[in-house]
Design a protein around this motif. Structure first.
Motif, PDB file in Angstrom:
ATOM      1  N   GLY A  58      24.592  31.774  22.322  1.00 54.76           N
ATOM      2  CA  GLY A  58      24.092  30.971  21.209  1.00 54.76           C
ATOM      3  C   GLY A  58      25.047  30.920  20.024  1.00 54.76           C
ATOM      4  N   MET A  59      25.841  31.973  19.854  1.00 55.04           N
ATOM      5  CA  MET A  59      26.784  32.024  18.741  1.00 55.04           C
ATOM      6  C   MET A  59      27.958  31.063  18.938  1.00 55.04           C
ATOM      7  SD  MET A  59      25.694  34.036  16.345  1.00 55.04           S
ATOM      8  CE  MET A  59      27.092  34.600  15.376  1.00 55.04           C
ATOM      9  N   GLN A  60      28.194  30.660  20.181  1.00 56.41           N
ATOM     10  CA  GLN A  60      29.286  29.709  20.435  1.00 56.41           C
ATOM     11  C   GLN A  60      28.942  28.365  19.799  1.00 56.41           C
ATOM     12  OE1 GLN A  60      30.035  29.583  24.647  1.00 56.41           O
ATOM     13  NE2 GLN A  60      30.368  31.776  24.772  1.00 56.41           N
ATOM     14  N   GLY A  61      29.831  27.869  18.963  1.00 56.61           N
ATOM     15  CA  GLY A  61      29.624  26.588  18.294  1.00 56.61           C
ATOM     16  C   GLY A  61      28.677  26.645  17.111  1.00 56.61           C
ATOM     17  N   LYS A  62      28.236  27.842  16.745  1.00 61.32           N
ATOM     18  CA  LYS A  62      27.268  27.997  15.645  1.00 61.32           C
ATOM     19  C   LYS A  62      27.791  27.396  14.344  1.00 61.32           C
ATOM     20  CE  LYS A  62      24.827  31.639  13.043  1.00 61.32           C
ATOM     21  NZ  LYS A  62      25.481  31.694  11.740  1.00 61.32           N
ATOM     22  N   PHE A  63      29.032  27.712  13.983  1.00 65.11           N
ATOM     23  CA  PHE A  63      29.559  27.221  12.709  1.00 65.11           C
ATOM     24  C   PHE A  63      29.566  25.695  12.671  1.00 65.11           C
ATOM     25  CE2 PHE A  63      33.051  25.700  10.040  1.00 65.11           C
ATOM     26  CZ  PHE A  63      32.616  26.169   8.809  1.00 65.11           C
ATOM     27  N   ASP A  64      29.978  25.070  13.743  1.00 67.18           N
ATOM     28  CA  ASP A  64      30.022  23.597  13.774  1.00 67.18           C
ATOM     29  C   ASP A  64      28.628  22.993  13.661  1.00 67.18           C
ATOM     30  OD1 ASP A  64      32.802  23.541  13.955  1.00 67.18           O
ATOM     31  OD2 ASP A  64      32.773  23.588  16.151  1.00 67.18           O
ATOM     32  N   ARG A  65      27.661  23.575  14.378  1.00 64.09           N
ATOM     33  CA  ARG A  65      26.276  23.095  14.292  1.00 64.09           C
ATOM     34  C   ARG A  65      25.747  23.234  12.866  1.00 64.09           C
ATOM     35  NH1 ARG A  65      25.789  26.329  18.854  1.00 64.09           N
ATOM     36  NH2 ARG A  65      24.603  27.907  17.712  1.00 64.09           N
ATOM     37  N   GLU A  66      26.023  24.392  12.283  1.00 61.34           N
ATOM     38  CA  GLU A  66      25.512  24.652  10.940  1.00 61.34           C
ATOM     39  C   GLU A  66      26.247  23.835   9.880  1.00 61.34           C
ATOM     40  OE1 GLU A  66      25.249  28.879  10.277  1.00 61.34           O
ATOM     41  OE2 GLU A  66      23.433  29.010  11.514  1.00 61.34           O
ATOM     42  N   LYS A  67      27.524  23.579  10.086  1.00 58.70           N
ATOM     43  CA  LYS A  67      28.277  22.757   9.133  1.00 58.70           C
ATOM     44  C   LYS A  67      27.698  21.340   9.097  1.00 58.70           C
ATOM     45  CE  LYS A  67      32.974  21.341   7.978  1.00 58.70           C
ATOM     46  NZ  LYS A  67      34.376  21.361   8.393  1.00 58.70           N
ATOM     47  N   GLU A  68      27.413  20.811  10.258  1.00 53.36           N
ATOM     48  CA  GLU A  68      26.790  19.482  10.331  1.00 53.36           C
ATOM     49  C   GLU A  68      25.414  19.495   9.655  1.00 53.36           C
ATOM     50  OE1 GLU A  68      25.129  16.643  13.886  1.00 53.36           O
ATOM     51  OE2 GLU A  68      27.061  17.632  14.230  1.00 53.36           O
ATOM     52  N   ALA A  69      24.662  20.569   9.888  1.00 50.36           N
ATOM     53  CA  ALA A  69      23.339  20.703   9.268  1.00 50.36           C
ATOM     54  C   ALA A  69      23.458  20.840   7.754  1.00 50.36           C
ATOM     55  CB  ALA A  69      22.609  21.906   9.862  1.00 50.36           C
ATOM     56  N   ALA A  70      24.488  21.543   7.277  1.00 50.90           N
ATOM     57  CA  ALA A  70      24.707  21.707   5.836  1.00 50.90           C
ATOM     58  C   ALA A  70      24.985  20.353   5.193  1.00 50.90           C
ATOM     59  CB  ALA A  70      25.865  22.672   5.581  1.00 50.90           C
ATOM     60  N   GLN A  71      25.806  19.562   5.839  1.00 47.23           N
ATOM     61  CA  GLN A  71      26.115  18.237   5.297  1.00 47.23           C
ATOM     62  C   GLN A  71      24.858  17.373   5.237  1.00 47.23           C
ATOM     63  OE1 GLN A  71      29.254  17.336   8.067  1.00 47.23           O
ATOM     64  NE2 GLN A  71      30.850  18.127   6.709  1.00 47.23           N
ATOM     65  N   LYS A  72      23.995  17.539   6.226  1.00 43.77           N
ATOM     66  CA  LYS A  72      22.760  16.747   6.274  1.00 43.77           C
ATOM     67  C   LYS A  72      21.772  17.182   5.187  1.00 43.77           C
ATOM     68  CE  LYS A  72      19.283  15.179   9.563  1.00 43.77           C
ATOM     69  NZ  LYS A  72      18.868  15.176  10.976  1.00 43.77           N
ATOM     70  N   ILE A  73      21.513  18.480   5.093  1.00 46.97           N
ATOM     71  CA  ILE A  73      20.497  18.932   4.132  1.00 46.97           C
ATOM     72  C   ILE A  73      21.002  18.810   2.696  1.00 46.97           C
ATOM     73  CG2 ILE A  73      21.027  21.438   4.203  1.00 46.97           C
ATOM     74  CD1 ILE A  73      17.493  19.922   4.101  1.00 46.97           C
ATOM     75  N   PHE A  74      22.240  19.202   2.433  1.00 45.89           N
ATOM     76  CA  PHE A  74      22.755  19.096   1.072  1.00 45.89           C
ATOM     77  C   PHE A  74      23.060  17.644   0.714  1.00 45.89           C
ATOM     78  CE2 PHE A  74      24.398  23.558   2.090  1.00 45.89           C
ATOM     79  CZ  PHE A  74      23.224  24.152   1.655  1.00 45.89           C
ATOM     80  N   GLY A  75      23.240  16.807   1.729  1.00 49.92           N
ATOM     81  CA  GLY A  75      23.492  15.392   1.510  1.00 49.92           C
ATOM     82  C   GLY A  75      22.325  14.646   0.889  1.00 49.92           C
ATOM     83  N   ILE A  76      21.169  15.249   0.889  1.00 49.13           N
ATOM     84  CA  ILE A  76      20.009  14.642   0.227  1.00 49.13           C
ATOM     85  C   ILE A  76      20.257  14.558  -1.281  1.00 49.13           C
ATOM     86  CG2 ILE A  76      17.557  14.976  -0.340  1.00 49.13           C
ATOM     87  CD1 ILE A  76      17.271  16.368   2.419  1.00 49.13           C
ATOM     88  N   LEU A  77      20.995  15.518  -1.810  1.00 51.39           N
ATOM     89  CA  LEU A  77      21.228  15.633  -3.249  1.00 51.39           C
ATOM     90  C   LEU A  77      22.366  14.732  -3.709  1.00 51.39           C
ATOM     91  CD1 LEU A  77      21.012  19.512  -3.358  1.00 51.39           C
ATOM     92  CD2 LEU A  77      19.353  17.943  -4.416  1.00 51.39           C
ATOM     93  N   ASP A  78      22.343  14.401  -4.984  1.00 47.28           N
ATOM     94  CA  ASP A  78      23.460  13.698  -5.609  1.00 47.28           C
ATOM     95  C   ASP A  78      24.510  14.706  -6.037  1.00 47.28           C
ATOM     96  OD1 ASP A  78      22.554  11.040  -5.453  1.00 47.28           O
ATOM     97  OD2 ASP A  78      21.279  11.290  -7.235  1.00 47.28           O
ATOM     98  N   GLU A  79      25.690  14.199  -6.338  1.00 49.59           N
ATOM     99  CA  GLU A  79      26.725  15.038  -6.926  1.00 49.59           C
ATOM    100  C   GLU A  79      26.344  15.349  -8.376  1.00 49.59           C
ATOM    101  OE1 GLU A  79      28.944  16.443  -5.340  1.00 49.59           O
ATOM    102  OE2 GLU A  79      29.235  15.259  -3.550  1.00 49.59           O
ATOM    103  N   PRO A  80      26.737  16.493  -8.915  1.00 47.61           N
ATOM    104  CA  PRO A  80      27.629  17.487  -8.323  1.00 47.61           C
ATOM    105  C   PRO A  80      26.910  18.555  -7.496  1.00 47.61           C
ATOM    106  CG  PRO A  80      27.203  18.063 -10.597  1.00 47.61           C
ATOM    107  CD  PRO A  80      26.449  16.781 -10.322  1.00 47.61           C
ATOM    108  N   LEU A  81      25.563  18.532  -7.496  1.00 50.20           N
ATOM    109  CA  LEU A  81      24.809  19.586  -6.815  1.00 50.20           C
ATOM    110  C   LEU A  81      25.080  19.588  -5.314  1.00 50.20           C
ATOM    111  CD1 LEU A  81      22.969  21.891  -7.560  1.00 50.20           C
ATOM    112  CD2 LEU A  81      21.015  20.355  -7.338  1.00 50.20           C
TER     113      LEU A  81
END
Length: 196
Positions: A87-110
């Motif tokens: 499960g740890m294989q590819g974890k960072f890439d999966r989570e990086k994509e998820a980070a862009q999605k969840i934080f992408g809801i917000l406007d800059e600079p947040l």
């Protein structure tokens, strides 16, 4: 409405309450959810801050901010059990994509502020991130070593896995946390909670 994006974000992160972790609560009655884990590590960071190595280099508010947002990626990526090698294989890439999605809801600079805090936590190169990561890793360890260790025994976790995944991360953040780790690890071994 001026706060529309912020309200959308806070409603979206409510889903963290539904992300189940492998770890059990201290009373062993049920698995904890990620929101509970996040709350608990924010408290733990404040308690253990006096024991941080190079305390003058650690900004507790930044640590708390990192700990409060670093698991939000689990809303989309799920919780990956630290000892699940596959499960740890590819974890960072999966989570990086998820980070862009969840934080992408917000406007800059947040948006960038949260994303950059998340990246800093993941890279574990700053004093703040080193301490935050140690807090994140020691909390499930404390729970397992002070209960029946169900999440360990269910997954047949070995002593070597604990050492490989936790020991250095904890000891480089705090001598006292390292000492507590050694004591609790031995207690867990003696109690038969870990395979040799």
């Amino acid at each position: 409405m001026k706060l529309e994006k912020e309200i959308q974000f806070i409603l979206a992160v409510d889903a963290l309450k539904n992300v189940q972790r492998r770890n059990y609560n201290a009373d062993d009655s049920r698995r904890e959810n990620t929101a509970e884990h996040s709350w608990q590590i924010v408290i733990l960071a404040q308690i253990l801050y006096p024991y941080a190595k190079n305390k003058e280099s650690v900004d507790l508010l930044r640590v708390i901010r990192m700990l409060s947002i670093h698991d939000l990626v689990e809303i989309h990526a799920g919780d990956t059990f630290l000892f699940d090698e596959q499960g740890m294989q590819g974890k960072f890439d999966r989570e990086k994509e998820a980070a862009q999605k969840i934080f992408g809801i917000l406007d800059e600079p947040l948006r960038s502020d949260f994303y950059n805090l998340w990246i800093e936590f993941e890279e574990e190169t700053t004093a703040d991130a080193i301490f935050a990561c140690a807090i994140d890793r020691i909390m499930p360890f404390i729970l397992n070593s002070n209960t029946s260790g169900k999440s360990w025994t269910e997954a047949s976790v070995r002593e070597g896995q604990i050492r490989n995944m936790l020991e250095n991360a904890i000891k480089r953040a705090s001598d006292e946390m390292g000492e507590a780790f050694d004591i609790l690890l031995q207690k867990s071994i003696d109690a038969g909670l870990l395979l040799p």
